[in-house]
Design an enzyme around this catalytic site. Structure first.
Site, PDB file in Angstrom:
ATOM      1  N   GLN A   1     -45.561 -14.337 -26.093  1.00 30.00           N
ATOM      2  CA  GLN A   1     -45.834 -15.173 -27.267  1.00 30.00           C
ATOM      3  C   GLN A   1     -44.608 -16.035 -27.564  1.00 30.00           C
ATOM      4  OE1 GLN A   1     -45.985 -13.962 -31.502  1.00 30.00           O
ATOM      5  NE2 GLN A   1     -48.059 -14.777 -31.516  1.00 30.00           N
TER       6      GLN A   1
ATOM      7  N   TYR B   1     -44.790 -20.509 -39.335  1.00 25.26           N
ATOM      8  CA  TYR B   1     -43.745 -20.949 -38.409  1.00 25.26           C
ATOM      9  C   TYR B   1     -43.945 -22.426 -38.033  1.00 25.26           C
ATOM     10  CZ  TYR B   1     -42.939 -16.002 -38.641  1.00 25.26           C
ATOM     11  OH  TYR B   1     -42.710 -14.737 -39.129  1.00 25.26           O
TER      12      TYR B   1
ATOM     13  N   ARG C   1     -52.662 -18.695 -30.968  1.00 26.31           N
ATOM     14  CA  ARG C   1     -52.997 -17.769 -32.058  1.00 26.31           C
ATOM     15  C   ARG C   1     -53.031 -18.505 -33.394  1.00 26.31           C
ATOM     16  NH1 ARG C   1     -50.691 -12.087 -34.456  1.00 26.31           N
ATOM     17  NH2 ARG C   1     -52.680 -11.065 -34.085  1.00 26.31           N
TER      18      ARG C   1
ATOM     19  N   GLY D   1     -52.582  -4.167 -33.592  1.00 31.06           N
ATOM     20  CA  GLY D   1     -51.139  -4.212 -33.793  1.00 31.06           C
ATOM     21  C   GLY D   1     -50.594  -2.847 -34.143  1.00 31.06           C
ATOM     22  N   ARG D   2     -50.660  -2.506 -35.421  1.00 31.79           N
ATOM     23  CA  ARG D   2     -50.048  -1.254 -35.896  1.00 31.79           C
ATOM     24  C   ARG D   2     -50.490  -0.017 -35.111  1.00 31.79           C
ATOM     25  NH1 ARG D   2     -51.555  -3.045 -41.827  1.00 31.79           N
ATOM     26  NH2 ARG D   2     -53.196  -3.945 -40.526  1.00 31.79           N
TER      27      ARG D   2
HETATM   28  C1  LIG Z   1     -44.106  -4.978 -37.200  1.00 31.82           C
HETATM   29  C2  LIG Z   1     -45.010  -6.170 -37.028  1.00 31.82           C
HETATM   30  C3  LIG Z   1     -44.523  -7.317 -36.430  1.00 31.82           C
HETATM   31  C4  LIG Z   1     -45.361  -8.423 -36.209  1.00 31.82           C
HETATM   32  N1  LIG Z   1     -44.873  -9.520 -35.513  1.00 31.82           N
HETATM   33  C5  LIG Z   1     -45.734 -10.506 -35.137  1.00 31.82           C
HETATM   34  C6  LIG Z   1     -45.304 -11.524 -34.231  1.00 31.82           C
HETATM   35  O1  LIG Z   1     -44.161 -11.564 -33.729  1.00 31.82           O
HETATM   36  N2  LIG Z   1     -46.222 -12.487 -33.896  1.00 31.82           N
HETATM   37  C7  LIG Z   1     -47.498 -12.484 -34.407  1.00 31.82           C
HETATM   38  O2  LIG Z   1     -48.289 -13.385 -34.075  1.00 31.82           O
HETATM   39  N3  LIG Z   1     -47.923 -11.513 -35.246  1.00 31.82           N
HETATM   40  C8  LIG Z   1     -47.083 -10.519 -35.604  1.00 31.82           C
HETATM   41  N4  LIG Z   1     -47.549  -9.474 -36.376  1.00 31.82           N
HETATM   42  C9  LIG Z   1     -48.973  -9.421 -36.757  1.00 31.82           C
HETATM   43  C10 LIG Z   1     -49.775  -8.559 -35.764  1.00 31.82           C
HETATM   44  O3  LIG Z   1     -49.883  -9.204 -34.506  1.00 31.82           O
HETATM   45  C11 LIG Z   1     -51.214  -8.293 -36.287  1.00 31.82           C
HETATM   46  O4  LIG Z   1     -51.816  -9.521 -36.549  1.00 31.82           O
HETATM   47  C12 LIG Z   1     -51.225  -7.429 -37.531  1.00 31.82           C
HETATM   48  O5  LIG Z   1     -50.449  -6.248 -37.356  1.00 31.82           O
HETATM   49  C13 LIG Z   1     -52.667  -7.041 -37.913  1.00 31.82           C
HETATM   50  O6  LIG Z   1     -53.278  -6.312 -36.883  1.00 31.82           O
HETATM   51  P1  LIG Z   1     -53.518  -4.698 -37.063  1.00 31.82           P
HETATM   52  O7  LIG Z   1     -54.329  -4.545 -38.311  1.00 31.82           O
HETATM   53  O8  LIG Z   1     -54.235  -4.266 -35.831  1.00 31.82           O
HETATM   54  O9  LIG Z   1     -52.136  -4.101 -37.217  1.00 31.82           O
HETATM   55  C14 LIG Z   1     -46.708  -8.382 -36.650  1.00 31.82           C
HETATM   56  C15 LIG Z   1     -47.187  -7.224 -37.288  1.00 31.82           C
HETATM   57  C16 LIG Z   1     -46.365  -6.119 -37.457  1.00 31.82           C
HETATM   58  C17 LIG Z   1     -46.931  -4.866 -38.099  1.00 31.82           C
END
Ligand SMILES: Cc1cc2nc3c(=O)[nH]c(=O)nc-3n(C[C@H](O)[C@H](O)[C@H](O)COP(=O)(O)O)c2cc1C
Length: 351
Positions: free
Chosen positions: A98, A179, A226, A309-310
């Site tokens: 990314q 961003y 994205r 993600g999480r």
């Molecule tokens: C610790 C953390 C860091 C993240 N960093 C990014 C990132 O660098 N780029 C991005 O597009 N989204 C980032 N996100 C968003 C995640 O990609 C995702 O959209 C978000 O966690 C929701 O998905 P989930 O409900 O499955 O966790 C981040 C989320 C978390 C929790």
């Protein structure tokens, strides 16, 4: 379940539809932006995902906003990423980089000495950002000159080239969360009255030129994007995000990207997946708060995969746990961005 069947996104071949969402974890070397050995282990542990999308990675020193985020603009960074892509490939996984340019969402305290913070217009984001010296207000950005804009577009092209040299299967343009690309798209942060702002059409130009530059390197079928229309994160405001993103997607649709990665945002009363489907005909990855069963029901002709993600933070073997309906471990929010292995590579597999 369909979730565990293979699919193709452009040139990417996924062995299942459980995608690891991009997550900044701040474990790179702060001085050089070089990925660390610990990052190789972290991604290798999670390689059973159908596709890993890495943490946001800066295409230039200027694109850095947070501390300890990796770059893809030096030969040392490329060499370190090579070990990571090789480790993921050794496990049979696929990995996309990314590319994230933070623009005004930055602090000089997180960057090398003398590196500027730039944005479409000299409008600071309200709020504070984490630095090694504690929380600091976002920088007052410098408005980009025409030459700065052209240079930055070329930085995305070079970053794409470097990513492929490092062995990545694809690249993803980070175009949300306040961003730089989102700053150009949005009326609150883009006050320009030139080729790059002032009308809807012109606000789209930067993102479209960046995509053209990225897809010129080796075709569009290794490039994803994205989005999260309406996302107010990092003080982002647009007068009409529905109109902006509808127009953007209509222009991007014929470019033939590998996939569009859409974050839903139901708490704002928006239907981002509906917006994407209405304006874009290619393959979608969808995200945000899905669990295994909801992910299974959302898959259709167009939605080819779901990103998590999480759940991937605390469950390196998430695919197996979903497949076998095993219990999930919970994340420790205190170690999301801390340096070191704790809360990073020490989450164990089920047994
Ligand atoms: C610790 C953390 C860091 C993240 N960093 C990014 C990132 O660098 N780029 C991005 O597009 N989204 C980032 N996100 C968003 C995640 O990609 C995702 O959209 C978000 O966690 C929701 O998905 P989930 O409900 O499955 O966790 C981040 C989320 C978390 C929790």
């Amino acid at each position: 379940m369909k979730l565990f069947t293979p699919t193709e996104l452009g040139r990417l071949e996924l062995r299942n539809r459980v995608v690891m969402a991009p997550m900044t974890r701040s474990r790179a070397d702060q001085a050089s932006d070089v990925p660390t050995d610990m990052m190789r282990e972290y991604y290798q542990q999670r390689a059973s995902a159908g596709l890993i999308i890495t943490e946001g990675t800066q295409p230039s020193a200027e694109g850095k906003g947070y501390c300890r985020t990796p770059g893809i603009y030096s030969s040392e960074q490329i060499a370190a990423w090579k070990t990571i892509t090789a480790a993921v490939h050794a496990e049979g996984g696929q990995i996309v980089l990314q590319i994230m340019h933070c623009g005004r969402v930055a602090s000089a305290a997180n960057k090398a000495a003398g590196v500027r913070t730039v944005a479409p217009s000299a409008v600071a984001a309200k709020g504070e950002i984490f630095t090694e010296q504690g929380m600091l207000p976002f920088d007052e950005p410098e408005a980009m000159s025409e030459a700065d804009i052209l240079q930055t577009i070329d930085d995305y092209r070079r970053a794409t080239e470097n990513a492929f040299a490092a062995g990545f299967d694809g690249v993803e343009l980070h175009c949300t969360s306040g961003y730089l690309p989102a700053q150009f798209l949005s009326t609150g942060s883009n006050r320009r009255q030139d080729e790059w702002g002032g009308s809807l059409e012109k606000r789209l130009c930067f993102v479209l030129e960046v995509i053209k530059a990225m897809t010129a390197v080796d075709g569009a079928d290794r490039v994803g994007m994205r989005i999260c229309p309406g996302n107010p994160f990092n003080d982002l405001h647009d007068d009409n995000h529905q109109e902006t993103f509808s127009a953007l997607l209509q222009k991007v649709d014929p470019m033939g990207l590998a996939y569009l990665h859409v974050i839903r945002m139901p708490q704002l009363g928006l239907d981002n997946i509906g917006l994407a489907k209405a304006n874009y005909s290619g393959a979608l990855i969808v995200n945000e708060s899905f669990d295994r069963d909801e992910a299974e029901t959302v898959l259709d002709e167009q939605i080819q995969a779901v990103s998590f993600g999480r759940p991937f933070i605390a469950n390196p073997d998430l695919v197996r746990r979903y497949r076998e309906a095993l219990a999930l471990s919970q994340i420790n929010p205190k170690t999301l961005y801390t340096p070191g292995e704790a809360g990073y590579t020490d989450y164990s597999t089920f047994d």
